[in-house]
Design an enzyme around this catalytic site. Structure first.
Site, PDB file in Angstrom:
ATOM      1  N   LYS A  37       0.725  -1.294  -0.031  1.00 56.70           N
ATOM      2  CA  LYS A  37      -0.010   0.030  -0.017  1.00 56.70           C
ATOM      3  C   LYS A  37       0.820   1.348   0.110  1.00 56.70           C
ATOM      4  CE  LYS A  37      -0.278  -0.396   4.872  1.00 56.70           C
ATOM      5  NZ  LYS A  37      -0.782  -1.230   6.010  1.00 56.70           N
ATOM      6  N   ARG A 131      -9.991  -1.101  14.885  1.00 55.43           N
ATOM      7  CA  ARG A 131      -9.731  -0.120  13.751  1.00 55.43           C
ATOM      8  C   ARG A 131     -10.671  -0.913  12.589  1.00 55.43           C
ATOM      9  NH1 ARG A 131      -3.900   0.676  10.765  1.00 55.43           N
ATOM     10  NH2 ARG A 131      -4.470  -1.304  10.095  1.00 55.43           N
ATOM     11  N   TYR A 247      17.135  30.193   7.123  1.00 59.86           N
ATOM     12  CA  TYR A 247      16.084  31.095   7.876  1.00 59.86           C
ATOM     13  C   TYR A 247      16.243  31.144   9.284  1.00 59.86           C
ATOM     14  CZ  TYR A 247      13.100  30.680   3.746  1.00 59.86           C
ATOM     15  OH  TYR A 247      12.530  30.951   2.261  1.00 59.86           O
ATOM     16  N   MET A 295      12.114  24.558   2.027  1.00 55.23           N
ATOM     17  CA  MET A 295      11.083  23.883   1.210  1.00 55.23           C
ATOM     18  C   MET A 295      11.903  23.004   0.155  1.00 55.23           C
ATOM     19  SD  MET A 295       7.912  25.037  -1.207  1.00 55.23           S
ATOM     20  CE  MET A 295       7.060  25.856   0.136  1.00 55.23           C
TER      21      MET A 295
HETATM   22  C1  LIG Z   1       0.109  -2.359   6.712  1.00 50.39           C
HETATM   23  C2  LIG Z   1      -0.401  -3.586   6.938  1.00 50.39           C
HETATM   24  C3  LIG Z   1       0.392  -4.816   7.094  1.00 50.39           C
HETATM   25  C4  LIG Z   1       1.942  -4.273   6.996  1.00 50.39           C
HETATM   26  O1  LIG Z   1       2.326  -3.867   8.326  1.00 50.39           O
HETATM   27  P1  LIG Z   1       3.854  -3.537   8.733  1.00 50.39           P
HETATM   28  O2  LIG Z   1       3.656  -3.208  10.007  1.00 50.39           O
HETATM   29  O3  LIG Z   1       4.355  -2.574   7.691  1.00 50.39           O
HETATM   30  O4  LIG Z   1       4.349  -4.839   8.493  1.00 50.39           O
HETATM   31  C5  LIG Z   1      -0.209  -5.864   7.392  1.00 50.39           C
HETATM   32  N1  LIG Z   1      -1.464  -6.014   7.545  1.00 50.39           N
HETATM   33  C6  LIG Z   1      -2.577  -4.938   7.313  1.00 50.39           C
HETATM   34  C7  LIG Z   1      -3.763  -5.307   7.456  1.00 50.39           C
HETATM   35  C8  LIG Z   1      -1.903  -3.619   7.316  1.00 50.39           C
HETATM   36  O5  LIG Z   1      -2.908  -2.600   7.099  1.00 50.39           O
END
Ligand SMILES: *Cc1c(COP(=O)(O)O)cnc(C)c1O
Length: 347
Positions: A37, A131, A247, A295
């Site tokens: 992701k 969650r 800055y 920046m």
């Molecule tokens: C992001 C995620 C992972 C991976 O987690 P890491 O801590 O980056 O290894 C695994 N399972 C779910 C559901 C996630 O959202």
């Protein structure tokens, strides 16, 4: 099209990525997938997928359907799941793409029953994180009867700590596994893998450790750095003792100082919290960051880097656990914050 060289590059070590995946697979005692992701935690999901597929990884996870669509077409036997499940507006994508939703709520389950045309899905069970996911009592109440469940997942909330919550979530997940039929069961992220093979079940889902993050002490020495941000030096200037840089004039030269100004700043995800502790390297010489991060620019003390000139590339110190401890950012933020101006260069 004219070829314009970017003054920012992110060198990505494919051998280190694959080595990290192999180590995680070995620790898992199960099939080992990959969370890709947020564009592969900022490295580029397509590139990550390509290298991991070549290494033997077959199971991938993204958050959204937009991310999934960007990965089409999938290699033959590759499995891709969308962690955020299906909303109403996702149903066309969900029925069109060869990708499974991870259903997270009774509403999503109902939506998939009504519109999913009997296709397989994954299910997220919440075992205590509160969650995403069905509550255990919701999942056990018959809501999932008759669904074609490929992978039944849960997610650990505190696996990076020695928390009693880990064992509680493990016990809860075992109960669910015994009661709800699915082809596979999956619990562990990177930190969960480090908790031991008890947490492996059929499939693990590491993210951060693939990309060089150290989720727990067990991974130290085994996980290699993957992402190496580099920036071009735009100017090298001489700052006489007593003058200030940048800055707010927060840094004053205590002696005559050669200062390298690099093409990098908070717009690239190199945030202001690196001031005071960040640095870079050039030919194994250390260049401490001085003054504030702008920046698009940042200044380094180049007194140790004799010979450094305008146009040279410097390597930003981006050892993830160390940079996280110094800056107060998490290892996740350090990676996913790296901006679009970095040219992703696989080596
Ligand atoms: C992001 C995620 C992972 C991976 O987690 P890491 O801590 O980056 O290894 C695994 N399972 C779910 C559901 C996630 O959202």
């Amino acid at each position: 099209m004219i070829d314009i060289a970017s003054p920012h590059r992110l060198r990505i070590d494919s051998a280190a990525l694959v080595s990290n995946w192999r180590w995680l697979a070995e620790q898992s005692g199960a099939a080992c997938g990959a969370a890709i992701k947020a564009d592969g935690y900022g490295l580029g999901a397509r590139g990550v997928m390509k290298h991991l597929v070549a290494a033997g990884c077959r199971d991938f996870f993204v958050s959204t359907w937009v991310e999934a669509a960007a990965l089409m077409p999938l290699a033959g036997d590759v499995s891709l799941s969308v962690l955020h499940g299906v909303g109403d507006s996702d149903m066309v994508a969900a029925k069109t793409l060869p990708v499974r939703p991870v259903l997270n709520s009774l509403d999503q389950v109902a939506r998939w029953r009504a519109g999913g045309e009997g296709r397989a899905c994954d299910i997220m069970i919440d075992t205590g994180m509160n969650r995403l996911g069905l509550r255990i009592e919701e999942a056990m109440g018959g809501a999932l009867d008759g669904l074609r469940i490929d992978t039944l997942l849960s997610h650990l909330a505190s696996a990076d700590e020695d928390s009693a919550q880990n064992a509680r979530q493990l016990a809860a997940f075992r109960t669910v596994r015994d009661r709800i039929p699915a082809r596979r069961y999956s619990l562990a992220n990177s930190a969960g893998i480090c908790l031991g093979a008890d947490y492996g079940f059929d499939l693990t889902r590491p993210g951060i450790a693939l990309y060089g993050g150290i989720p727990r002490a067990e991974a130290r020495g085994a996980i290699r750095q993957v992402a190496f941000p580099e920036a071009r030096v735009l100017q090298v200037r001489s700052v006489p003792a007593g003058e200030t840089v940048g800055y707010g004039a927060i840094w004053t030269a205590s002696c005559d100082t050669r200062v390298a100004i690099a093409n990098l700043g908070y717009a690239d995800g190199y945030l202001r919290c690196h001031a005071g502790s960040g640095g870079a390297f050039w030919q194994a010489r250390s260049l401490p960051l001085i003054g504030r991060v702008s920046m698009d620019l940042v200044a380094f003390d180049a007194n140790e880097a004799e010979g450094l000139v305008e146009g040279d590339w410097i390597a930003i110190d981006y050892d993830l656990p160390e940079a996280a401890a110094r800056s107060g950012l998490s290892q996740y933020e350090l990676l996913t914050g790296l901006g679009a101006r970095f040219e992703r260069c696989w080596v």
